[in-house]
Design an enzyme around this catalytic site. Structure first.
Site, short mmCIF file in Angstrom:
data_model
loop_
_atom_site.label_atom_id
_atom_site.label_comp_id
_atom_site.label_asym_id
_atom_site.label_seq_id
_atom_site.Cartn_x
_atom_site.Cartn_y
_atom_site.Cartn_z
N GLU A 297 7.76 -57.36 -37.32
CA GLU A 297 8.63 -57.09 -38.48
C GLU A 297 8.73 -58.29 -39.41
O GLU A 297 9.81 -58.70 -39.82
CB GLU A 297 10.02 -56.65 -38.01
CG GLU A 297 9.98 -55.36 -37.21
CD GLU A 297 11.35 -54.79 -36.85
OE1 GLU A 297 12.28 -55.59 -36.63
OE2 GLU A 297 11.46 -53.56 -36.78
N ASP A 371 12.43 -47.63 -30.27
CA ASP A 371 13.48 -48.59 -30.61
C ASP A 371 14.87 -48.09 -30.24
O ASP A 371 15.57 -47.59 -31.12
CB ASP A 371 13.41 -48.90 -32.11
CG ASP A 371 14.17 -50.17 -32.47
OD1 ASP A 371 14.56 -50.91 -31.56
OD2 ASP A 371 14.37 -50.42 -33.68
N GLU A 399 23.14 -49.53 -32.33
CA GLU A 399 22.49 -49.40 -33.62
C GLU A 399 22.18 -47.95 -33.97
O GLU A 399 22.38 -47.51 -35.11
CB GLU A 399 21.20 -50.23 -33.59
CG GLU A 399 20.36 -50.10 -34.83
CD GLU A 399 19.08 -50.94 -34.76
OE1 GLU A 399 18.90 -51.72 -33.80
OE2 GLU A 399 18.26 -50.83 -35.69
C1 GCV Z 1 16.58 -57.97 -34.78
C2 GCV Z 1 15.00 -52.96 -34.83
C3 GCV Z 1 16.26 -53.33 -35.55
C4 GCV Z 1 16.19 -54.75 -36.12
C5 GCV Z 1 15.87 -55.70 -34.97
C6 GCV Z 1 14.55 -55.26 -34.33
C7 GCV Z 1 14.18 -56.13 -33.15
O1 GCV Z 1 13.95 -52.83 -35.73
O2 GCV Z 1 16.50 -52.40 -36.57
O3 GCV Z 1 17.42 -55.06 -36.70
O4 GCV Z 1 15.77 -57.02 -35.43
O5 GCV Z 1 14.69 -53.93 -33.88
O6 GCV Z 1 14.50 -55.72 -32.05
O7 GCV Z 1 13.61 -57.17 -33.34
#
Ligand code: GCV
Length: 706
Positions: A297, A371, A399
């Site tokens: 990411e 996720d 989340e």
């Molecule tokens: C910390 C998901 C979440 C992100 C998070 C990522 C990860 O994509 O939306 O906020 O980033 O996971 O676990 O690195």
């Protein structure tokens, strides 16, 4: 029995309420067994154990417990100290109990000295004694007998850490309980008393490490200015057996080191990390190590220099080796340049490296391949890297599960994953056995939970969600505990031992996870939350720059049906599982219905096991989820006499929001999917009073945690 409500309670004390025991019979039996408490040793850890015992016993027994000295043991003493502090008389009574525990384990035993009954809490080290003390207090909190005790227990997993996704400006990524509890600006000189309470709470459930900062890391944390602050926190946590870890930004040598590259093969870069690690250990001798999100990411990593995960992780591992630190290297990777199914990418990227990582590297794998969804089949990486330690990453913060408004008891989800059978070494090769190292004889083992803690007075933004922090810790200690057992002890320690309270509220907790699956993502649907903040439904979202960020990528609804075909006729992600598991998922007859749309694209008329069509079954599941929340509210209303007013009304208001939002999920998703199925709602499913356009128009610009 008459129920007396406790005083106003803001929830700050978590599960360490230590309420006065109303039941006289139980109280007097405890009093007669604990006349005085006697610490053996005077380390900082023994001092905090003593303080905790005083707090707990005085609170629960309502009378001041006397203290004594080890030279003057009278009957009914509660003694505690590590193996080396015990005298021969005590040691002789413990037999070979010390052989049955590891460095963090404990023994709680009723022994007899000169014909008098005593209780001893001991371990090989002081931290084991502290864990034993918390266990002992829990026995009282849950009204269990303390006659003839003989408890031998030890953690099954070595590294048991919280991951804080806390930023240096105190915002928390995916945090829904206020701001970060780390007051970086006022550290190191101002030590918030909350840091100690945080450590106490963690120690009480056996958590032994904390990663202080976000995996989307800021290199500043490694500057001397911040390391001083980290050191101050480490000093507070040390007596509680909690090590501090940091996330590292792979490009830190450039950003704060003034180098031109962060290439793990570059001599200057290697030297920079070695020096940085040395600097950290000079301040924090028991520093735990690094957690790294690399080439994921948008985060920098070794691939920026044509190197791979092994190169990056091993370079950091080499720097940490002289000091005993570990690297937790995350496997949460998926690439916009990889057009295969996102669910397959972490496996493809990591499994070929099995056996190439240094001994102090552990790969941190999320519980599922996408996720942190309300339900995901276990991650196919579990069991496929027998020569590499893999640690579990669970998300405690919600989340994708209604954030801090929805009561969802996550130990149920954790248990489901841990008990999943990978079949990697035949039947019984559960994920738990991979995590605790028993399947492949691993020395380094670990488990991480992405924290749901913030600076809200009740820590987690919703008193009920403290259970998820608690449950994570308990499963980290013993991944074979049942969610039922965890719910039971949490409710008793946090609220009341009254069966009229415990029984129904426990049922409510245990069914809450299935409820959220039903009203959000039934039958294997996944990742259909709205964009960015992931709050509320957004199955229609299709305009994001990366395909796999769009919900439409995951549900693939069309006029013929819905679901992601991951069988050999589709992405063939099932091939990453052991053949027994793959064939179960591939076959429509044997694929568990709860995972149906995760693995199959099926027609709207597909017949479910109950004879209903998929469309009808899906609609009824959404309705069932809404109804389940309604019954959670009724259960909570009945619980009113047993709960203080403050927490009662907090939870009550939140459950009502959850109910409203469950309906929102049901209506928005059914109206959307109906556009494809073109079918009417079955009997029993309420019709939406709003249009799909209305739901699409909702915007949450300032939703928290984003
Ligand atoms: C910390 C998901 C979440 C992100 C998070 C990522 C990860 O994509 O939306 O906020 O980033 O996971 O676990 O690195």
């Amino acid at each position: 029995m008459v129920c007396i409500k406790s005083f106003a309670n803001d929830g700050y004390k978590l599960w360490l309420q230590y309420n006065h025991i109303q039941d006289k019979q139980i109280r007097t039996s405890y009093q007669s067994n604990i006349k005085r408490i006697i610490p053996f040793g005077n380390s900082e850890t023994i001092k905090v154990a003593l303080k905790e015992l005083e707090l707990g016993l005085n609170g629960m027994l309502g009378s001041k417990v006397l203290s004594g000295t080890k030279n003057n043991i009278e009957s009914n003493s509660l003694m505690f100290g590590s193996e080396s502090s015990l005298n021969e008389i005590v040691k002789n009574q413990l037999g070979n109990a010390f052989n049955e525990i590891n460095d963090e384990g404990f023994v709680i035993k009723t022994i007899s000295i000169k014909g008098k009954n005593q209780i001893i809490i001991t371990g090989k080290n002081d931290v084991g004694v502290l864990y034993g003390v918390f266990k002992f207090l829990r026995l009282l909190q849950t009204h269990q007998s303390i006659e003839n005790l003989n408890i031998i227990d030890a953690p099954k997993i070595k590294v048991r850490v919280l991951n804080h996704w806390d930023n240096l400006d105190r915002t928390v990524e995916r945090g829904y309980a206020g701001f970060s509890i780390w007051d970086w600006h006022r550290l190191p000189d101002y030590i918030d008393s909350r840091y100690r309470d945080y450590a106490r709470a963690n120690a009480s459930i056996g958590i032994n490490g904390t990663v202080l900062n976000n995996v989307n890391a800021n290199a500043l944390i490694l500057t001397p200015q911040y390391l001083e602050k980290v050191e101050a926190l480490a000093n507070v946590f040390r007596p509680y057996g909690i090590k501090v870890y940091l996330t590292t930004r792979f490009s830190a040598p450039i950003e704060i080191g003034g180098l031109e590259t962060a290439d793990p093969y570059d001599a200057e870069v290697i030297a920079w990390w070695k020096n940085k690690v040395k600097e950290i250990y000079s301040k924090i001798p028991d520093f735990g190590g690094f957690l790294v999100k690399a080439n994921s990411e948008g985060q920098p990593g070794p691939q920026n220099y044509g190197r791979n995960h092994v190169d990056g992780a091993n370079m950091l591992a080499d720097a940490l080796t002289p000091f005993g630190g570990v690297v937790m290297w995350r496997a949460f990777v998926y690439s916009e340049h990889d057009i295969t199914d996102r669910a397959k990418q972490a496996y493809s990227e990591f499994v070929p490296y099995d056996g190439q990582f240094k001994d102090n590297v552990i790969i941190q794998v999320k519980n599922g391949a996408i996720d942190f969804q309300p339900r995901e089949p276990f991650h196919p990486m579990f069991g496929t890297m027998p020569k590499t330690p893999l640690m579990m990453e669970f998300q405690i913060t919600q989340e994708y599960l209604g954030q801090s408004t929805h009561t969802v008891f996550l130990p149920k989800l954790y248990e489901e994953v841990l008990q999943s059978d990978t079949y990697k070494k035949g039947k019984g090769s559960t994920v738990a056995k991979i995590i605790d190292g028993s399947l492949d004889n691993k020395v380094l083992t670990g488990i991480a939970g992405v924290s749901n803690i913030g600076n809200d007075i009740n820590w987690t933004g919703n008193p009920m969600l403290q259970a998820n922090w608690y449950g994570f810790g308990r499963l980290a200690w013993n991944p074979y505990l049942s969610s039922e057992e965890i719910a039971d002890e949490w409710l008793r320690s946090t609220f009341s031992n009254d069966e009229k309270f415990v029984k129904p509220v426990k049922d409510m907790l245990l069914s809450s996870r299935e409820a959220v699956v039903n009203y959000m993502t039934p039958l294997g649907l996944h990742h259909i939350m709205d964009t960015g903040h992931h709050y509320g439904p957004g199955p229609w979202v299709s305009d994001l720059s990366r395909p796999e960020w769009n919900p439409v990528y995951y549900h693939k609804a069309d006029s013929l049906g819905v679901g992601f075909d991951r069988t050999p006729s589709g992405s063939n992600a099932t091939a990453q599982y052991a053949p027994q598991v793959a064939s179960k998922f591939n076959n429509l007859e044997t694929c568990p219905e709860e995972d149906l749309l995760w693995f199959h694209h099926v027609s709207w008329d597909f017949k479910l096991k109950n004879g209903k069509t998929l469309w009808d079954g899906m609609a009824l599941k959404y309705q069932e989820g809404v109804d389940q929340v309604a019954s959670m509210i009724s259960i909570w209303e009945e619980a009113k006499p047993y709960v203080d007013e403050e927490r009662f009304s907090d939870v009550y208001m939140l459950l009502n929001i959850q109910h409203k939002e469950a309906k929102w999920w049901r209506d928005a998703c059914l109206l959307y999917f109906q556009e494809f199925s073109q079918k009417s709602l079955p009997v029993g499913v309420e019709k939406s009073t709003q249009t799909l356009d209305y739901f699409k128009s909702l915007k949450f610009t300032f939703a928290p945690g984003n």
